[in-house]
Each structure stands twice: as C-alpha cells, then as structure tokens.
Design a protein around this motif. Structure first.
Motif, PDB file in Angstrom:
ATOM      1  N   HIS A   1       9.121 -15.654 -33.078  1.00 60.91           N
ATOM      2  CA  HIS A   1       9.044 -17.035 -33.550  1.00 60.91           C
ATOM      3  C   HIS A   1       9.051 -17.096 -35.079  1.00 60.91           C
ATOM      4  CE1 HIS A   1       8.444 -18.135 -29.493  1.00 60.91           C
ATOM      5  NE2 HIS A   1       7.156 -17.913 -29.414  1.00 60.91           N
TER       6      HIS A   1
ATOM      7  N   THR B   1      11.810 -18.967 -37.547  1.00 58.39           N
ATOM      8  CA  THR B   1      11.340 -20.055 -38.408  1.00 58.39           C
ATOM      9  C   THR B   1      11.537 -19.741 -39.876  1.00 58.39           C
ATOM     10  OG1 THR B   1       9.677 -20.601 -36.729  1.00 58.39           O
ATOM     11  CG2 THR B   1       9.354 -21.522 -38.922  1.00 58.39           C
TER      12      THR B   1
ATOM     13  N   ASP C   1      13.667 -21.786 -42.609  1.00 59.34           N
ATOM     14  CA  ASP C   1      12.983 -22.255 -43.814  1.00 59.34           C
ATOM     15  C   ASP C   1      13.750 -21.880 -45.078  1.00 59.34           C
ATOM     16  OD1 ASP C   1      10.952 -23.414 -42.402  1.00 59.34           O
ATOM     17  OD2 ASP C   1       9.502 -21.815 -42.732  1.00 59.34           O
TER      18      ASP C   1
ATOM     19  N   TYR D   1      12.877 -24.424 -33.098  1.00 60.44           N
ATOM     20  CA  TYR D   1      12.432 -23.867 -34.369  1.00 60.44           C
ATOM     21  C   TYR D   1      12.675 -24.819 -35.534  1.00 60.44           C
ATOM     22  CZ  TYR D   1      11.907 -19.602 -31.694  1.00 60.44           C
ATOM     23  OH  TYR D   1      11.514 -18.686 -30.753  1.00 60.44           O
TER      24      TYR D   1
ATOM     25  N   VAL E   1       9.552 -26.736 -35.657  1.00 57.16           N
ATOM     26  CA  VAL E   1       8.497 -25.945 -36.295  1.00 57.16           C
ATOM     27  C   VAL E   1       8.615 -26.040 -37.803  1.00 57.16           C
ATOM     28  CG1 VAL E   1       7.532 -23.635 -36.576  1.00 57.16           C
ATOM     29  CG2 VAL E   1       8.345 -24.364 -34.346  1.00 57.16           C
ATOM     30  N   SER E   2       9.845 -25.915 -38.311  1.00 58.09           N
ATOM     31  CA  SER E   2      10.066 -25.976 -39.751  1.00 58.09           C
ATOM     32  C   SER E   2       9.668 -27.335 -40.312  1.00 58.09           C
ATOM     33  CB  SER E   2      11.538 -25.693 -40.072  1.00 58.09           C
ATOM     34  OG  SER E   2      11.871 -24.367 -39.754  1.00 58.09           O
TER      35      SER E   2
END
Length: 330
Positions: A280, A284, A288, A311, A314-315
């Motif tokens: 993960h 990510t 990023d 993802y 998530v970012s």
C-alpha cells in the motif's frame, strides 16, 4: 367513559410491545439467532419507532409505517453519522421484522422491501509515511545490535538473518509485490545487474518490477550471506528460493508476517502491521510523487484500473491531513 378508552389504548401499547417479544421468540426459535443479534435487532426496531412515532409505545403504529417512514429513518441515521455497515444492519433488522409481521398477518406490506441498502464502504488501506518505512528498514540492524539476539546462534548466522530481513523489507517496498510473490522468488527471477525482478503474480501472470538501488544493494548482501542459512537445510529443499528460513528451507508467508511484526516493534510501529502495508505504501508514495495511475497498475499487477484507484483516495486523504495541519485557516 374516559377510563375504558384509556385502558384500550394501554392494551394496544402492550400489544405493540408484544409484537417485539414474538419477533424475538421467532429469531431465537426458528432462525437460531444469537442473543447478541436479537438484542441488536430489537434495539434497531425501537430506534425506528422512537424516530418515527416518539417514545410512547402506545403510538407505535407498526402497521401504519410506509416507504416514506422507511426512507426518513435511513436519512436520519445517515445524519447521525451512521456508517454504511450500521445502516445495512438496521435495515436488515427492519426488513426481517416486517417479513415476520407479514407472515403473521399483522401488516399488509413491508415498507422496507424496496429500500436499497447502501454500498459497503471499502476501507482505505493503511499506509506508512516515508520516514516510517525508513524506520522499518533500519529495524533489522537494531535487532542485530540487541544483546538478546546472541541466543539466535553464531554472529555470522545472525548477520545473515538481519541481511535477509533488510533485503526482504527493501524488496517489498521497492517493488510493491504481494506476500506470496515475495516468498515465491527464486534466484533465477532476480537480475541484480539490470535492477529488475520477474514476479509470478495472480493467475500465474508474470510481470517485471524495477528494483531501487537500496533494494539491489540489500539483495546482494543477503545473497552473499545466504549460504549461512542454506547450510542448515538438507538437500535442495528450498529450490533456490531467495529468502530462506533458519532451517535452510523456503521462508513461508506466515514467517514473513511474524518477522515484519517483530521489526515493527523495534521501529516503534504497531505490531499488528502486515507486509501488505508496504505494498500500500509503495503505491501511495508513487502517486504522491507524480506517478500516473496506469503505471502503478502495471507495477502492482492489477488486472483492473478500478482496483488501483483506491490509492488515489488515500493520497487525497493524506493531502487533506497535511492541509488541515499546515493551513492557518483550515
């Protein structure tokens, strides 16, 4: 003449509560539901009644509920902060209750029959920060310097274990490979000169994963000391596996999980952390730093882009946290 009427209303209130008791008996006797399930269902039914008709059981008109009451209840729970899982459970309880009332001929229709359940929430994957990854990579060295590790055998063997574990963490983070892909690595699948590793993924699909310079360096050291572990085995049990256990056999996935948990403790991270967190984190951190989604999909070995898209969420969440902590008017 008022008293008899009051008595009639009181009997109606008792009868409405009696429906709940009968439903509880039905759940226990015919559905073999646990005591906790029954308790939760009755709590959900009473909450619906309180929101719809108030706290007086005499006003609980179960037969009078319609689809607007059902949807209104759903909206109220959402406004109160109910999660998708909570709402799904409450609607399940109410559907079951009204199916029971239909069977008992207490109502003419089930107002919850056409209410759509909310989609299950997909939890965002846990991700380490770049500094936390660095702490985890440094943990095998801390373990090697710990006086308690002297019980793990001769110095050379302990060095081999620490080198193996450092390389293992580096490779997981450098490639984003799955746990089963890591334990399935053989020496012939690793090209240290080209800086790539051939991975056998789901459905026996192969893909090439680049190795970062630190991962190549760590793998060279681990393979140099690998004979210290291979000498513990009998014959060719490991089939040229890159990562061996202390008995010279192929390292299992469960062993990798225990190793990561041990080093998480040394790094001051949650011991419950799994190897998959490094996968993960890999995805990510790439996003990023500007990697495109298609490239990350290929590196992870996802057959569908939608699987990789989580993802991006998530970012975004990480950016929100940075914004909230740094902006003066956040």
């Amino acid at each position: 003449m008022v008293k008899p009427r009051k008595s009639v209303e009181s009997r109606k209130g008792r009868r409405r509560e009696d429906l709940l008791r009968r439903f509880a008996d039905y759940l226990e006797g015919e559905c073999d539901a646990s005591a906790l399930t029954i308790e939760n269902y009755l709590s959900d039914l009473r909450q619906f009644a309180l929101i719809t008709w108030g706290d007086d059981p005499e006003t609980w008109a179960w037969a009078g509920a319609d689809r607007y009451n059902a949807r209104g209840f759903l909206v109220t729970i959402q406004k109160l902060g109910g999660t998708s899982a909570t709402i799904r459970r409450k609607l399940s309880a109410l559907r079951s209750f009204y199916r029971f009332l239909l069977r008992e001929r207490e109502v003419a229709e089930n107002p919850f029959a056409d209410v759509q359940l909310p989609r299950r929430e997909r939890p965002l994957p846990k991700v380490l920060s770049e500094s936390e990854v660095a702490q985890l990579i440094e943990a095998p060295r801390l373990w090697l310097e710990d006086p308690r590790t002297e019980k793990r055998g001769p110095p050379r063997r302990r060095e081999a274990i620490a080198a193996r574990d450092t390389a293992m963490i580096e490779v997981l983070y450098s490639t984003g490979m799955r746990l089963s892909e890591l334990t399935g690595l053989r020496e012939t699948m690793v090209d240290l000169i080209g800086g790539v590793v051939r991975v056998l993924g789901k459905g026996r699909k192969q893909r090439l994963c680049p190795l970062g310079t630190p991962a190549v360096r760590a793998l060279r050291e681990a393979l140099r000391l690998r004979p210290e572990l291979a000498a513990q085995g009998k014959g060719n049990r490991a089939a040229n596996a890159v990562f061996l256990n202390v008995r010279g056999g192929r390292l299992s996935g469960r062993s990798v999980e225990r190793i990561i948990s041990k080093y998480a403790q040394y790094a001051g991270l949650p011991e419950s952390m799994s190897p998959h967190v490094l996968r993960h984190s890999f995805a990510t951190h790439l996003l990023d730093r500007g990697a495109d989604l298609r490239s990350v999909q290929e590196l992870l070995g996802h057959s569908s882009l939608s699987t990789t898209q989580i993802y991006t969420h998530v970012s975004v969440e990480r950016l929100k946290k940075v914004y909230a902590s740094a902006h003066p008017r956040a």
